[in-house]
Design an enzyme around this catalytic site. Structure first.
Site, PDB file in Angstrom:
ATOM      1  N   GLU A  50       0.799  -1.235   0.000  1.00 15.24           N
ATOM      2  CA  GLU A  50       0.000   0.000   0.000  1.00 15.24           C
ATOM      3  C   GLU A  50       0.830   1.283   0.000  1.00 15.24           C
ATOM      4  O   GLU A  50       0.292   2.351  -0.279  1.00 15.24           O
ATOM      5  CB  GLU A  50      -0.997   0.005   1.171  1.00 15.24           C
ATOM      6  CG  GLU A  50      -0.339   0.263   2.508  1.00 15.24           C
ATOM      7  CD  GLU A  50      -1.126   1.227   3.375  1.00 15.24           C
ATOM      8  OE1 GLU A  50      -2.256   1.581   3.040  1.00 15.24           O
ATOM      9  OE2 GLU A  50      -0.566   1.638   4.411  1.00 15.24           O
ATOM     10  N   ASN A  51       2.138   1.192   0.317  1.00 22.69           N
ATOM     11  CA  ASN A  51       2.995   2.390   0.294  1.00 22.69           C
ATOM     12  C   ASN A  51       4.125   2.260  -0.726  1.00 22.69           C
ATOM     13  O   ASN A  51       5.132   2.961  -0.639  1.00 22.69           O
ATOM     14  CB  ASN A  51       3.611   2.646   1.677  1.00 22.69           C
ATOM     15  CG  ASN A  51       2.583   2.710   2.776  1.00 22.69           C
ATOM     16  OD1 ASN A  51       2.478   1.791   3.583  1.00 22.69           O
ATOM     17  ND2 ASN A  51       1.801   3.768   2.814  1.00 22.69           N
ATOM     18  N   HIS A  79      -4.385   3.314   1.797  1.00 23.53           N
ATOM     19  CA  HIS A  79      -3.842   4.079   0.661  1.00 23.53           C
ATOM     20  C   HIS A  79      -4.110   3.405  -0.689  1.00 23.53           C
ATOM     21  O   HIS A  79      -3.542   3.821  -1.702  1.00 23.53           O
ATOM     22  CB  HIS A  79      -2.338   4.283   0.835  1.00 23.53           C
ATOM     23  CG  HIS A  79      -1.978   5.155   2.003  1.00 23.53           C
ATOM     24  ND1 HIS A  79      -2.330   6.480   2.072  1.00 23.53           N
ATOM     25  CD2 HIS A  79      -1.313   4.879   3.159  1.00 23.53           C
ATOM     26  CE1 HIS A  79      -1.882   6.988   3.220  1.00 23.53           C
ATOM     27  NE2 HIS A  79      -1.279   6.037   3.891  1.00 23.53           N
ATOM     28  N   HIS A 166      -5.447  -4.719   8.079  1.00 18.66           N
ATOM     29  CA  HIS A 166      -4.740  -3.449   7.969  1.00 18.66           C
ATOM     30  C   HIS A 166      -5.419  -2.477   8.937  1.00 18.66           C
ATOM     31  O   HIS A 166      -6.508  -1.967   8.662  1.00 18.66           O
ATOM     32  CB  HIS A 166      -4.837  -2.959   6.525  1.00 18.66           C
ATOM     33  CG  HIS A 166      -3.870  -1.868   6.215  1.00 18.66           C
ATOM     34  ND1 HIS A 166      -2.551  -2.095   5.938  1.00 18.66           N
ATOM     35  CD2 HIS A 166      -4.034  -0.524   6.158  1.00 18.66           C
ATOM     36  CE1 HIS A 166      -1.941  -0.941   5.712  1.00 18.66           C
ATOM     37  NE2 HIS A 166      -2.814   0.029   5.846  1.00 18.66           N
TER      38      HIS A 166
END
Ligand SMILES: [Fe+2]
Ligand SMILES: [Fe+2]
Length: 273
Positions: A50-51, A79, A166
């Site tokens: 996600e990053n 994200h 998450h």
């Protein structure tokens, strides 16, 4: 630290890595995953991406980079939709790149879980779910979403199930652990980017850790540049995040799951430069 047992054909060996942050994270994954996969005879690699694009979000390029570096399945988080074009990408590649299942189903591109088959035919389902405590956005209840997923599993055949939760709050992750113990094979937490020291097998046989930790540079603040992160705490003026530079470290867990019972029989935290 617990030593890693010899690989048994009875078990599916899984490596799960925490949030990959920007280029240092992607480069660390590229350096580490394929050699480890071979050396430790890992069957399945799951990575939270996600990053992976500039420290916030994922795009087609970084998702494909992670896949090329050895990821079989990529999970996401809050994200997930930060980058342009990701909605189309997820719709097209939902078989291996999944977003949290508790985003509103009717209006969210992509899928919240996927199926994966091992070389010997062992069936695996991987699900991504997002917590609600201290997290923004309007998402459905993760516990009810998990119930729906569990109810959808085939009743007559054994199936290994792995979930990336998450979430920010350790309490919400532990509540999910109690909710799913004995029902999931493995439940791992992501999002806080700091590895917790509670990797364990729960009484019902579910492998668990509250947070895998991140895969990125340790020189900053959870993968982001320290000066910018500090400025955001100390001054009211806006300061856009930048990815921390320096060599990346990957963090995660290594777990062996019994192919027949679907229970975790070994779990250990994993860190590698
Ligand atoms: Fe996150
Ligand atoms: Fe993250």
């Amino acid at each position: 630290m617990t030593s890693i047992p010899a690989k048994s054909a009875q078990n599916l060996r899984v490596l799960v890595l925490g949030d990959v942050v920007g280029r240092p994270g992607r480069q660390a994954v590229e350096r580490v995953v394929r050699p480890i996969k071979e050396r430790l005879e890992v069957d399945l690699v799951i990575i939270n991406g996600e990053n992976s694009a500039g420290g916030a979000g994922i795009d087609a390029g970084t998702a494909l980079d992670l896949k090329k570096s050895g990821a079989d399945i990529i999970t996401l988080g809050d994200h997930a939709f930060q980058r342009k074009g990701v909605a189309e990408f997820l719709d097209k590649n939902a078989a291996w790149c999944i977003r949290p299942c508790n985003f509103p189903e009717e209006t969210t591109p992509g899928r919240g879980w996927c199926a994966w088959t091992a070389e010997d035919g062992t069936q695996v389902r991987v699900i991504n779910v997002m917590g609600r405590v201290f997290m923004g956005g309007s998402i459905d209840c993760p516990f009810r979403c998990m119930n729906t997923f569990l109810a959808s599993l085939p009743k007559d055949s054994s199936c290994i199930t792995i979930c990336d939760i998450h979430a920010e709050a350790t309490s919400e992750k532990w509540a999910m652990a109690r909710h799913t113990d004995g029902k999931l094979s493995l439940l791992v937490g992501t999002h806080t980017h700091v590895q917790t020291s509670d990797a364990q097998i729960l009484p019902g046989g579910t492998g668990y850790i509250t947070d895998l930790g991140m895969s990125g540079s340790n020189t900053g603040v959870i993968g982001m540049d320290a000066k910018v992160a500090l400025r955001r705490f100390l001054a009211p003026t806006p300061a856009p995040y930048e990815v921390a530079e320096g060599e990346g470290i990957v963090h995660g867990v290594l777990a062996d799951i019994d192919r027949k019972s679907g229970k975790t029989v070994f779990i250990r935290t994993f860190q590698e430069r």
